[in-house]
Design a protein around this motif. Structure first.
Motif, PDB file in Angstrom:
ATOM      1  N   GLY A  31       7.932  37.055  -7.602  1.00 17.89           N
ATOM      2  CA  GLY A  31       7.379  36.528  -6.351  1.00 17.89           C
ATOM      3  C   GLY A  31       7.360  35.025  -6.345  1.00 17.89           C
ATOM      4  O   GLY A  31       8.364  34.371  -6.599  1.00 17.89           O
ATOM      5  N   VAL A  32       6.210  34.460  -6.065  1.00 17.63           N
ATOM      6  CA  VAL A  32       6.027  33.008  -6.048  1.00 17.63           C
ATOM      7  C   VAL A  32       5.194  32.642  -7.271  1.00 17.63           C
ATOM      8  O   VAL A  32       3.983  32.449  -7.198  1.00 17.63           O
ATOM      9  N   GLY A  33       5.837  32.649  -8.437  1.00 15.75           N
ATOM     10  CA  GLY A  33       5.180  32.231  -9.660  1.00 15.75           C
ATOM     11  C   GLY A  33       4.116  33.172 -10.202  1.00 15.75           C
ATOM     12  O   GLY A  33       3.273  32.739 -10.992  1.00 15.75           O
ATOM     13  N   ARG A  34       4.112  34.460  -9.818  1.00 17.90           N
ATOM     14  CA  ARG A  34       3.121  35.412 -10.360  1.00 17.90           C
ATOM     15  C   ARG A  34       3.478  35.696 -11.813  1.00 17.90           C
ATOM     16  O   ARG A  34       4.527  36.257 -12.121  1.00 17.90           O
ATOM     17  N   ASN A  35       2.582  35.316 -12.717  1.00 17.71           N
ATOM     18  CA  ASN A  35       2.759  35.517 -14.146  1.00 17.71           C
ATOM     19  C   ASN A  35       2.397  36.959 -14.492  1.00 17.71           C
ATOM     20  O   ASN A  35       1.221  37.310 -14.577  1.00 17.71           O
ATOM     21  N   LEU A  36       3.413  37.775 -14.704  1.00 17.36           N
ATOM     22  CA  LEU A  36       3.167  39.186 -15.012  1.00 17.36           C
ATOM     23  C   LEU A  36       2.689  39.379 -16.444  1.00 17.36           C
ATOM     24  O   LEU A  36       1.923  40.305 -16.716  1.00 17.36           O
ATOM     25  N   ASP A  37       3.134  38.530 -17.346  1.00 21.24           N
ATOM     26  CA  ASP A  37       2.706  38.669 -18.739  1.00 21.24           C
ATOM     27  C   ASP A  37       1.200  38.503 -18.891  1.00 21.24           C
ATOM     28  O   ASP A  37       0.546  39.282 -19.581  1.00 21.24           O
ATOM     29  N   ASP A  38       0.642  37.489 -18.250  1.00 23.33           N
ATOM     30  CA  ASP A  38      -0.781  37.181 -18.431  1.00 23.33           C
ATOM     31  C   ASP A  38      -1.671  37.783 -17.347  1.00 23.33           C
ATOM     32  O   ASP A  38      -2.795  38.186 -17.626  1.00 23.33           O
ATOM     33  N   LYS A  39      -1.194  37.844 -16.107  1.00 27.25           N
ATOM     34  CA  LYS A  39      -2.033  38.313 -15.005  1.00 27.25           C
ATOM     35  C   LYS A  39      -1.707  39.731 -14.567  1.00 27.25           C
ATOM     36  O   LYS A  39      -2.591  40.488 -14.207  1.00 27.25           O
ATOM     37  N   GLY A  40      -0.434  40.072 -14.538  1.00 26.81           N
ATOM     38  CA  GLY A  40      -0.039  41.386 -14.040  1.00 26.81           C
ATOM     39  C   GLY A  40      -0.252  41.478 -12.539  1.00 26.81           C
ATOM     40  O   GLY A  40      -0.149  40.481 -11.821  1.00 26.81           O
ATOM     41  N   ILE A  41      -0.584  42.682 -12.059  1.00 28.95           N
ATOM     42  CA  ILE A  41      -0.910  42.884 -10.655  1.00 28.95           C
ATOM     43  C   ILE A  41      -2.201  43.683 -10.577  1.00 28.95           C
ATOM     44  O   ILE A  41      -2.586  44.357 -11.535  1.00 28.95           O
ATOM     45  N   SER A  42      -2.850  43.617  -9.451  1.00 32.76           N
ATOM     46  CA  SER A  42      -4.091  44.375  -9.269  1.00 32.76           C
ATOM     47  C   SER A  42      -3.762  45.811  -8.879  1.00 32.76           C
ATOM     48  O   SER A  42      -2.629  46.126  -8.487  1.00 32.76           O
ATOM     49  N   GLU A  43      -4.757  46.672  -8.958  1.00 33.05           N
ATOM     50  CA  GLU A  43      -4.558  48.052  -8.523  1.00 33.05           C
ATOM     51  C   GLU A  43      -4.200  48.101  -7.036  1.00 33.05           C
ATOM     52  O   GLU A  43      -3.336  48.876  -6.622  1.00 33.05           O
ATOM     53  N   ALA A  44      -4.841  47.270  -6.236  1.00 30.17           N
ATOM     54  CA  ALA A  44      -4.530  47.228  -4.801  1.00 30.17           C
ATOM     55  C   ALA A  44      -3.079  46.818  -4.569  1.00 30.17           C
ATOM     56  O   ALA A  44      -2.396  47.380  -3.703  1.00 30.17           O
ATOM     57  N   GLU A  45      -2.596  45.852  -5.345  1.00 28.87           N
ATOM     58  CA  GLU A  45      -1.196  45.434  -5.219  1.00 28.87           C
ATOM     59  C   GLU A  45      -0.260  46.551  -5.660  1.00 28.87           C
ATOM     60  O   GLU A  45       0.770  46.800  -5.021  1.00 28.87           O
ATOM     61  N   ALA A  46      -0.617  47.251  -6.724  1.00 25.71           N
ATOM     62  CA  ALA A  46       0.198  48.381  -7.185  1.00 25.71           C
ATOM     63  C   ALA A  46       0.265  49.472  -6.123  1.00 25.71           C
ATOM     64  O   ALA A  46       1.333  50.052  -5.881  1.00 25.71           O
ATOM     65  N   MET A  47      -0.861  49.749  -5.453  1.00 24.40           N
ATOM     66  CA  MET A  47      -0.870  50.776  -4.406  1.00 24.40           C
ATOM     67  C   MET A  47      -0.084  50.321  -3.176  1.00 24.40           C
ATOM     68  O   MET A  47       0.579  51.127  -2.524  1.00 24.40           O
ATOM     69  N   MET A  48      -0.115  49.014  -2.878  1.00 26.22           N
ATOM     70  CA  MET A  48       0.688  48.488  -1.778  1.00 26.22           C
ATOM     71  C   MET A  48       2.176  48.659  -2.074  1.00 26.22           C
ATOM     72  O   MET A  48       2.952  49.096  -1.218  1.00 26.22           O
ATOM     73  N   LEU A  49       2.574  48.358  -3.305  1.00 16.62           N
ATOM     74  CA  LEU A  49       3.966  48.558  -3.709  1.00 16.62           C
ATOM     75  C   LEU A  49       4.339  50.032  -3.633  1.00 16.62           C
ATOM     76  O   LEU A  49       5.422  50.391  -3.148  1.00 16.62           O
ATOM     77  N   LEU A  50       3.446  50.896  -4.097  1.00 14.14           N
ATOM     78  CA  LEU A  50       3.697  52.334  -4.031  1.00 14.14           C
ATOM     79  C   LEU A  50       3.861  52.793  -2.594  1.00 14.14           C
ATOM     80  O   LEU A  50       4.788  53.544  -2.275  1.00 14.14           O
ATOM     81  N   ASP A  51       2.980  52.352  -1.713  1.00 16.98           N
ATOM     82  CA  ASP A  51       3.092  52.734  -0.298  1.00 16.98           C
ATOM     83  C   ASP A  51       4.427  52.285   0.286  1.00 16.98           C
ATOM     84  O   ASP A  51       5.068  53.033   1.033  1.00 16.98           O
ATOM     85  N   ASN A  52       4.859  51.079  -0.059  1.00 23.06           N
ATOM     86  CA  ASN A  52       6.163  50.600   0.402  1.00 23.06           C
ATOM     87  C   ASN A  52       7.288  51.459  -0.156  1.00 23.06           C
ATOM     88  O   ASN A  52       8.246  51.797   0.561  1.00 23.06           O
ATOM     89  N   ASP A  53       7.209  51.815  -1.434  1.00 21.93           N
ATOM     90  CA  ASP A  53       8.240  52.648  -2.057  1.00 21.93           C
ATOM     91  C   ASP A  53       8.271  54.046  -1.450  1.00 21.93           C
ATOM     92  O   ASP A  53       9.343  54.612  -1.223  1.00 21.93           O
ATOM     93  N   ILE A  54       7.098  54.612  -1.170  1.00 24.30           N
ATOM     94  CA  ILE A  54       7.040  55.935  -0.535  1.00 24.30           C
ATOM     95  C   ILE A  54       7.718  55.880   0.831  1.00 24.30           C
ATOM     96  O   ILE A  54       8.551  56.740   1.156  1.00 24.30           O
ATOM     97  N   ALA A  55       7.383  54.870   1.631  1.00 18.76           N
ATOM     98  CA  ALA A  55       7.991  54.737   2.964  1.00 18.76           C
ATOM     99  C   ALA A  55       9.508  54.610   2.860  1.00 18.76           C
ATOM    100  O   ALA A  55      10.246  55.218   3.648  1.00 18.76           O
TER     101      ALA A  55
END
Length: 151
Positions: A31-55
């Motif tokens: 994305g725009v500098g999101r550090n996945l190693d140290d921060k990762g993503i939130s559960e809400a962000e994971a569910m948003m990605l899942l909803d997009n993938d389901i659609a």
């Protein structure tokens, strides 16, 4: 401070990258500098990605297998789960997808030959690779009954 201005500045300085990359210090980012190693993503962000993938997967099923909506809900869920796991492809949208290569299985499913579908799925490499997930999907295809209780 104007959040929209900060957003524009960060997009300019960090860039928008839609696939994971290593930043200047070797951190896996997206994305725009999101550090996945140290921060990762939130559960809400994971569910948003899942909803997009389901659609996306539902839209691909609608496009390539329009008859799938005539299936009962349990078999629709099983097919959508299978599509999510395998990818729908082969298509420009999902070049790595495998579901559409299951020609005989899909024809049997369209024809309501659920034992044939289950038998075909049971002998695939996919079934060996995903274990209990395959057991649930195969049972749902065979019986038309939800299989969420199988763990």
């Amino acid at each position: 401070m104007t959040p929209s201005r900060l957003r524009s500045d960060l997009v300019r300085d960090e860039a928008v990258r839609l696939k994971p990359y290593r930043d200047s210090v070797g951190k896996l980012s997206i994305g725009v500098g999101r550090n996945l190693d140290d921060k990762g993503i939130s559960e809400a962000e994971a569910m948003m990605l899942l909803d997009n993938d389901i659609a996306e997967h539902v839209a691909l099923l609608d496009k390539y297998l329009p008859w799938w909506t005539t299936l009962d809900e349990t078999r629709q869920l099983a097919l959508a789960n299978l599509a999510f796991n395998l990818g729908v492809g082969p298509s420009a949208e999902q070049s790595l997808g495998k579901l559409l290569t299951f020609h005989d299985t899909l024809k049997a499913l369209q024809n309501g030959e659920y034992d044939v579908v289950a038998n075909h799925l049971a002998v695939t490499l996919w079934a060996q690779q995903v274990g209990i997930r395959a057991t649930r999907i195969i049972a749902a295809m065979r019986t038309g009954e939800p299989q969420s209780e199988i763990t």
